[in-house]
Scaffold this active site. Structure first.
Site: not given
Length: 278
Positions: A51, A130, A143, A147
């Protein structure tokens, strides 16, 4: 080839495909996921629970791989998630969690592996980022922020560890045909479908555009190919951008005002803002 590569986030999508591609190329792969039982069918040299949000999880994983396989030559930070929603409406808990998974998780694994890489005078870190770090759109801001942070720390780390023979690479995919987007939408369903949200028209447009954009997404093999290129090179590129459609590349090349004008037209609300009482 007996090189050992530890990969995170192998239970689905890019991670699962990457384990198979690496094994076929001759690497011994340590495949990890929060639920290691989901990895039973993969051709990995070993599987282990990891994890990435656990404080000691990264160091325990690195120790386990070195004990079991005798060495560690590289890590691929692939685990990640997304949550959708405008920044005003995302909970602080959701924001903290996405940063834990996408930023602090990879950083922990880098810090756990680096002492061994320095000691042996070699090693490679591959972080899966990304194009969202630069292709920032409404509803996806959280998000993109993670990134962008991952990209910045990857670029700094590359310069910091180069004198020790350690290579650091960033892979920047565009949209990839996996269950990632569906999982993000499901995770954010309550936010995206809130009929009382003042942003409901932006959400509607986002969902429509996202569906349209994903019709011709390539599969995860394009990311695996980029990772294999990086791992196999003695002097890999700093960034590998893959699966970025021409329209995304054009938008990223525009200045901020031009990009905002185009995206603002796509996502602008057709609803008039509420009038203030006179």
């Amino acid at each position: 080839m007996d090189k050992v590569i530890l990969v995170t986030g192998c239970s689905s999508g890019i991670g699962r495909h990457l384990v198979t591609a690496l094994a076929q190329a001759g690497y011994r792969v340590a495949a990890s996921a929060r639920r290691p039982e989901s990895l039973a069918d993969l051709p990995a040299a070993m599987t282990l629970p990891l994890d990435v949000t656990a404080l000691e999880g990264a160091s325990e994983a690195v120790d386990a791989v070195r004990r079991r396989l005798g060495r560690l030559d590289g890590v691929v930070n692939n685990a990640g998630l997304a949550c959708r929603g405008v920044l005003e409406e995302l909970s602080e808990e959701a924001l903290r969690h996405i940063f834990e998974v996408n930023v602090f998780g990879p950083l922990r694994l880098c810090r756990a592996a680096l002492p061994f890489f320095r000691e042996q005078g070699s090693g490679i870190i591959v972080n899966v980022g990304s194009i969202a770090s630069r292709m920032v759109i409404p509803v996806n801001g959280a998000y993109s922020a993670t990134k962008a942070a991952l990209e910045a720390f990857t670029d700094a780390l590359r310069m910091e560890v180069a004198p020790f023979g350690v290579r650091v690479v960033l892979i920047k995919p565009g949209n990839i045909r996996t269950s990632f987007a569906e999982a993000a939408a499901e995770r954010s369903r309550e936010t995206l479908e809130n009929p009382r949200s003042p942003y409901r028209e932006i959400y509607r447009r986002y969902l429509a555009e996202a569906t349209k954009a994903r019709r011709h997404d390539p599969g995860p093999e394009v990311v695996a190919e980029a990772v294999l290129k990086a791992l196999g090179s003695s002097s890999p590129r700093a960034h590998y951008t893959v699966a970025a459609p021409w329209r995304f590349r054009l938008l990223m090349a525009l200045g901020g005002n031009g990009r905002n004008a185009i995206l603002g037209h796509v996502f602008r609300s057709r609803e008039a803002p509420p009038r203030r009482p006179s």
